[in-house]
Design a protein around this motif. Structure first.
Motif, PDB file in Angstrom:
ATOM      1  N   HIS A   1      48.363  75.024  71.153  1.00 49.06           N
ATOM      2  CA  HIS A   1      48.656  74.530  69.486  1.00 49.06           C
ATOM      3  C   HIS A   1      48.086  75.971  68.763  1.00 49.06           C
ATOM      4  CE1 HIS A   1      50.303  70.887  70.306  1.00 49.06           C
ATOM      5  NE2 HIS A   1      49.485  70.658  70.924  1.00 49.06           N
TER       6      HIS A   1
ATOM      7  N   LEU B   1      44.962  72.875  75.830  1.00 53.90           N
ATOM      8  CA  LEU B   1      46.029  72.312  75.079  1.00 53.90           C
ATOM      9  C   LEU B   1      45.752  72.690  73.450  1.00 53.90           C
ATOM     10  CD1 LEU B   1      46.705  68.863  76.911  1.00 53.90           C
ATOM     11  CD2 LEU B   1      47.979  70.882  76.730  1.00 53.90           C
ATOM     12  N   VAL B   2      44.578  72.267  73.248  1.00 54.71           N
ATOM     13  CA  VAL B   2      44.039  72.876  71.791  1.00 54.71           C
ATOM     14  C   VAL B   2      44.446  74.257  71.585  1.00 54.71           C
ATOM     15  CG1 VAL B   2      42.162  73.011  70.131  1.00 54.71           C
ATOM     16  CG2 VAL B   2      42.579  70.830  71.491  1.00 54.71           C
TER      17      VAL B   2
ATOM     18  N   GLN C   1      44.870  75.885  62.052  1.00 49.49           N
ATOM     19  CA  GLN C   1      45.087  74.305  61.738  1.00 49.49           C
ATOM     20  C   GLN C   1      43.635  73.637  61.272  1.00 49.49           C
ATOM     21  OE1 GLN C   1      48.269  72.879  62.396  1.00 49.49           O
ATOM     22  NE2 GLN C   1      48.689  75.085  62.211  1.00 49.49           N
TER      23      GLN C   1
ATOM     24  N   LEU D   1      47.951  66.402  66.069  1.00 48.54           N
ATOM     25  CA  LEU D   1      49.108  66.941  67.266  1.00 48.54           C
ATOM     26  C   LEU D   1      48.712  66.454  68.661  1.00 48.54           C
ATOM     27  CD1 LEU D   1      49.128  70.627  65.801  1.00 48.54           C
ATOM     28  CD2 LEU D   1      51.107  69.000  66.382  1.00 48.54           C
ATOM     29  N   MET D   2      47.220  66.143  68.778  1.00 48.81           N
ATOM     30  CA  MET D   2      46.851  66.010  70.133  1.00 48.81           C
ATOM     31  C   MET D   2      46.761  64.454  70.252  1.00 48.81           C
ATOM     32  SD  MET D   2      46.292  69.082  71.564  1.00 48.81           S
ATOM     33  CE  MET D   2      45.090  68.584  72.905  1.00 48.81           C
TER      34      MET D   2
ATOM     35  N   GLU E   1      50.178  79.077  69.462  1.00 45.21           N
ATOM     36  CA  GLU E   1      51.351  78.747  68.768  1.00 45.21           C
ATOM     37  C   GLU E   1      51.833  78.597  67.233  1.00 45.21           C
ATOM     38  OE1 GLU E   1      55.737  77.966  70.087  1.00 45.21           O
ATOM     39  OE2 GLU E   1      53.832  78.405  71.311  1.00 45.21           O
ATOM     40  N   LEU E   2      50.629  77.811  66.843  1.00 41.10           N
ATOM     41  CA  LEU E   2      51.112  77.374  65.386  1.00 41.10           C
ATOM     42  C   LEU E   2      50.040  78.420  64.264  1.00 41.10           C
ATOM     43  CD1 LEU E   2      51.007  73.578  66.052  1.00 41.10           C
ATOM     44  CD2 LEU E   2      52.835  75.184  65.448  1.00 41.10           C
TER      45      LEU E   2
ATOM     46  N   LEU F   1      44.941  68.919  64.095  1.00 40.49           N
ATOM     47  CA  LEU F   1      44.815  69.155  65.668  1.00 40.49           C
ATOM     48  C   LEU F   1      44.507  67.635  66.223  1.00 40.49           C
ATOM     49  CD1 LEU F   1      42.629  72.310  65.918  1.00 40.49           C
ATOM     50  CD2 LEU F   1      44.795  72.062  66.592  1.00 40.49           C
TER      51      LEU F   1
END
Length: 177
Positions: free
Chosen positions: A66, A62-63, A73, A81-82, A69-70, A78
């Protein structure tokens, strides 16, 4: 009031399926919550099995998603976001860095912040992560029609919305008792 939660070894009247773990009597007032617990536990276990094959642990993908995608960061972003905590994110990023999937560097604008960015090596991992998630989806929704999958997704989103609302207003949850 009849209990719709299956007891250990007994089939649910709704699905005909047996509970995967014994359902304690104390959970009788929360059959949906207990089902969510069982589902989340099994989903995480299966995700872990699939991710281990590509060198990741649950949550690390999942990290990476992100970051892919982004882009780079701040580590604090993070965490947000998480919906994680700083210590957990630090350990996750350290492990991903040791595996060669991310690189950390100081922020050029804030000396207290650390920027986390995906490495070139991680981009080869992306396709494997996508395949794992597709496989996990296939296993989770096996036997469901497209309409049933859509309905399940809507129900899960509604449950999530309810819990987000309750978390945002803890007094509301206490007042309804």
């Amino acid at each position: 009031m009849s209990q719709s939660t299956p007891k250990a070894g007994k089939a649910s009247a709704v699905t005909g399926q047996e509970a995967t773990v014994p359902v304690p009597a104390a959970a009788g007032g929360g059959p949906v919550s207990h089902a969510i617990f069982r589902l989340a536990r099994l989903h995480r276990m299966l995700a872990g099995q699939l991710l281990r094959r590509i060198g990741l642990h649950p949550g690390q993908e999942l990290v990476m998603m992100h970051l892919w995608e982004l882009g780079p960061q701040r580590q604090t972003d993070l965490v947000r976001l998480m919906d994680s905590d700083a210590a957990t994110m630090t350990r996750t990023v350290q492990r991903l860095e040791q595996a060669g999937f991310v690189r950390r560097r100081p922020s050029p604008t804030d000396k207290r912040a650390t920027i986390v960015e995906p490495t070139t090596a991680s981009h080869a991992l992306r396709r494997e992560v996508e395949q794992v998630w597709t496989r996990l989806e296939d296993l989770s929704t096996a036997g469901l029609s497209a309409d049933e999958s859509t309905a399940a997704l809507h129900t899960l989103e509604r449950l999530e919305h309810n819990l987000v609302q309750a978390a945002a207003d803890p007094g509301r949850a206490d007042a309804e008792r």
